[in-house]
Motif scaffolding. Sequence first.
Motif, mmCIF file in Angstrom:
data_model
loop_
_atom_site.group_PDB
_atom_site.id
_atom_site.type_symbol
_atom_site.label_atom_id
_atom_site.label_comp_id
_atom_site.label_asym_id
_atom_site.label_seq_id
_atom_site.Cartn_x
_atom_site.Cartn_y
_atom_site.Cartn_z
ATOM 1 N N UNK A 198 0.822 -1.212 0.000
ATOM 2 C CA UNK A 198 0.000 0.000 0.000
ATOM 3 C C UNK A 198 0.855 1.259 0.000
ATOM 4 N N UNK A 199 2.047 1.199 0.576
ATOM 5 C CA UNK A 199 2.853 2.423 0.641
ATOM 6 C C UNK A 199 3.474 2.788 -0.702
ATOM 7 N N UNK A 200 3.179 2.012 -1.757
ATOM 8 C CA UNK A 200 3.622 2.360 -3.110
ATOM 9 C C UNK A 200 2.471 2.923 -3.948
ATOM 10 N N UNK A 201 1.263 2.966 -3.402
ATOM 11 C CA UNK A 201 0.086 3.278 -4.209
ATOM 12 C C UNK A 201 -0.349 4.736 -4.077
ATOM 13 N N UNK A 202 -0.235 5.458 -5.179
ATOM 14 C CA UNK A 202 -0.790 6.800 -5.263
ATOM 15 C C UNK A 202 -2.186 6.727 -5.873
ATOM 16 N N UNK A 203 -2.808 7.888 -6.036
ATOM 17 C CA UNK A 203 -4.174 7.934 -6.563
ATOM 18 C C UNK A 203 -4.225 7.399 -7.993
ATOM 19 N N UNK A 204 -5.200 6.556 -8.318
ATOM 20 C CA UNK A 204 -5.324 6.062 -9.694
ATOM 21 C C UNK A 204 -5.635 7.167 -10.697
ATOM 22 N N UNK A 205 -6.271 8.241 -10.254
ATOM 23 C CA UNK A 205 -6.439 9.456 -11.077
ATOM 24 C C UNK A 205 -5.693 10.556 -10.315
ATOM 25 N N UNK A 206 -4.397 10.727 -10.565
ATOM 26 C CA UNK A 206 -3.599 11.553 -9.662
ATOM 27 C C UNK A 206 -3.808 13.056 -9.801
ATOM 28 N N UNK A 226 -33.778 16.418 1.933
ATOM 29 C CA UNK A 226 -33.597 15.606 0.721
ATOM 30 C C UNK A 226 -33.668 16.514 -0.503
ATOM 31 N N UNK A 227 -32.658 16.469 -1.387
ATOM 32 C CA UNK A 227 -32.623 17.394 -2.530
ATOM 33 C C UNK A 227 -33.545 16.976 -3.688
ATOM 34 N N UNK A 228 -34.026 17.971 -4.432
ATOM 35 C CA UNK A 228 -34.808 17.724 -5.651
ATOM 36 C C UNK A 228 -33.908 17.496 -6.857
ATOM 37 N N UNK A 229 -32.745 18.125 -6.847
ATOM 38 C CA UNK A 229 -31.740 17.946 -7.899
ATOM 39 C C UNK A 229 -30.419 17.629 -7.194
ATOM 40 N N UNK A 230 -29.467 17.007 -7.888
ATOM 41 C CA UNK A 230 -28.193 16.696 -7.232
ATOM 42 C C UNK A 230 -27.549 17.942 -6.628
ATOM 43 N N UNK A 231 -27.054 17.802 -5.415
ATOM 44 C CA UNK A 231 -26.365 18.893 -4.717
ATOM 45 C C UNK A 231 -24.879 18.792 -5.061
ATOM 46 N N UNK A 232 -24.446 19.664 -5.988
ATOM 47 C CA UNK A 232 -23.101 19.533 -6.574
ATOM 48 C C UNK A 232 -22.140 20.540 -5.935
ATOM 49 N N UNK A 233 -20.951 20.071 -5.636
ATOM 50 C CA UNK A 233 -19.889 20.971 -5.193
ATOM 51 C C UNK A 233 -18.584 20.505 -5.817
ATOM 52 N N UNK A 234 -17.526 21.269 -5.578
ATOM 53 C CA UNK A 234 -16.191 20.927 -6.080
ATOM 54 C C UNK A 234 -15.280 20.575 -4.926
ATOM 55 N N UNK A 235 -14.579 19.457 -5.082
ATOM 56 C CA UNK A 235 -13.398 19.250 -4.262
ATOM 57 C C UNK A 235 -12.234 19.709 -5.129
ATOM 58 N N UNK A 236 -11.413 20.611 -4.620
ATOM 59 C CA UNK A 236 -10.306 21.111 -5.433
ATOM 60 C C UNK A 236 -9.276 20.000 -5.631
ATOM 61 N N UNK A 237 -8.772 19.861 -6.878
ATOM 62 C CA UNK A 237 -7.984 18.672 -7.229
ATOM 63 C C UNK A 237 -6.740 18.435 -6.373
ATOM 64 N N UNK A 238 -6.206 19.492 -5.742
ATOM 65 C CA UNK A 238 -4.989 19.289 -4.938
ATOM 66 C C UNK A 238 -5.242 18.454 -3.685
ATOM 67 N N UNK A 239 -6.504 18.138 -3.380
ATOM 68 C CA UNK A 239 -6.784 17.304 -2.198
ATOM 69 C C UNK A 239 -6.693 15.814 -2.515
ATOM 70 N N UNK A 240 -6.542 15.457 -3.786
ATOM 71 C CA UNK A 240 -6.597 14.043 -4.180
ATOM 72 C C UNK A 240 -5.270 13.344 -3.867
ATOM 73 N N UNK A 241 -5.363 12.230 -3.139
ATOM 74 C CA UNK A 241 -4.183 11.425 -2.781
ATOM 75 C C UNK A 241 -4.554 9.947 -2.901
ATOM 76 N N UNK A 242 -3.583 9.082 -2.636
ATOM 77 C CA UNK A 242 -3.801 7.655 -2.816
ATOM 78 C C UNK A 242 -3.774 6.860 -1.530
ATOM 79 N N UNK A 243 -3.650 5.547 -1.703
ATOM 80 C CA UNK A 243 -3.749 4.628 -0.573
ATOM 81 C C UNK A 243 -2.631 4.817 0.440
ATOM 82 N N UNK A 244 -1.484 5.314 -0.001
ATOM 83 C CA UNK A 244 -0.365 5.421 0.942
ATOM 84 C C UNK A 244 -0.431 6.672 1.805
#
Length: 280
Positions: free
Chosen positions: A60-68, A91-109
Motif C-alpha cells: 500500500x505504501x507504493x500506491x498513489x491515486x489512480x487518477x492523480x 432531501x434534494x430535488x436535484x443533485x447537490x453539486x460541489x467541487x473538491x479542489x484537485x490538490x486534495x486528491x491522494x492515494x492509498x499510501x
Amino acid sequence: MRISNVDGRLTTFVDGKPVDVAEASGGRFGPDPQDGFERWEQLVDWGRSIGARGAGAVDADRLDAPVPRPRQVFGIGLNYVAHAMEGPWGVPDVPAVFTKYPTCIVGAKHIVQIPAPTTDWEVELVVAIGRRAHGVVAADAWSYVAGLTIGQDISERTLQRAGNVPQFGLGKSYPGFGPTGPWLVTVDEFTNPDDLSLSCALNGETMQDWNTDDMIFDVPALIEFLSASKTLLPGTVILTGTPHGVGFARKPPRYLKAGEEVVVKLEGVGELRNPVIAEA
Ligand code: ZN
C-alpha cells in the motif's frame, strides 16, 4: 481490468502480478497514470490483449491515486435519503453539486492530517470519466465511465459551514482530504455497478455500512445531470455522495482522531486504508 498508480507509474495486473504499462507496451502508452485517460479506449483494448484482469499484490505504501491529477473533481452532497436527513439541508430535488479542489486528491499510501478537531469521514463510490462527455443521456452514461474506485470525502465541518452559505469546497479540500484507490476497476468487472456495498470503519468499528443502489441520483443520472451543463473531461472524477453514519450527526458528535485508521471498503474494488495523524 484494473489500473493502479504504483510509485507514480501506470500499472495494470495480469494473473495477480503488477505490470508496468509503459514497459509492457513498448512505450505505446506512457508511464503517467493521468495520461491513460486521454486514450482510455485504446488502453483498455491493449490491456485485454495481454489478459489484464483482476488485482494483484502491491504494498500500500507504493500506491498513489489512480487518477492523480484530475482536472475536475465533482462532489455530490446528500445523495442518500438517510444521510440527507442527518443534517440541516433535507432531501434534494436535484443533485447537490460541489467541487473538491484537485490538490486534495491522494492515494492509498497517504496519511491523513487533521487540521481541526471537527474533521469527519465520508465513504463514497468514486467514478472516473473515460471520454469527453457533454449532453449525455442516462441510458448511455456508463459507456463514458473509465472505472470505479473507493474514496473518502474527508470534511472539516467548521469551515464547511462557515459564513452565510455552506463552504463545501473549502471544508472538503484540505491537502489529502481526497484519498482514493487502491486502484480503478473497469465497469465490465462488476456484476451490477449500480448495486455495490460500501462501508467505513475507524479502528475496526463500523461507522457506515450501506449500498449504492440506495442513491437518490444514481451514477447514470449524475452523469446526465452534470454533463447537461458541463463538459466532463477524460480523467474527471465524481465523488457520488456518502451514506448515513458520518460523525457530525452522531450524538454526541464524533470526529477523526490522531492514531485512528480509516478503512473504507467497496464491493468489487477492495479496501482503502488511511492512518490519521494530527497536523504538524
Ligand atoms: Zn461527500
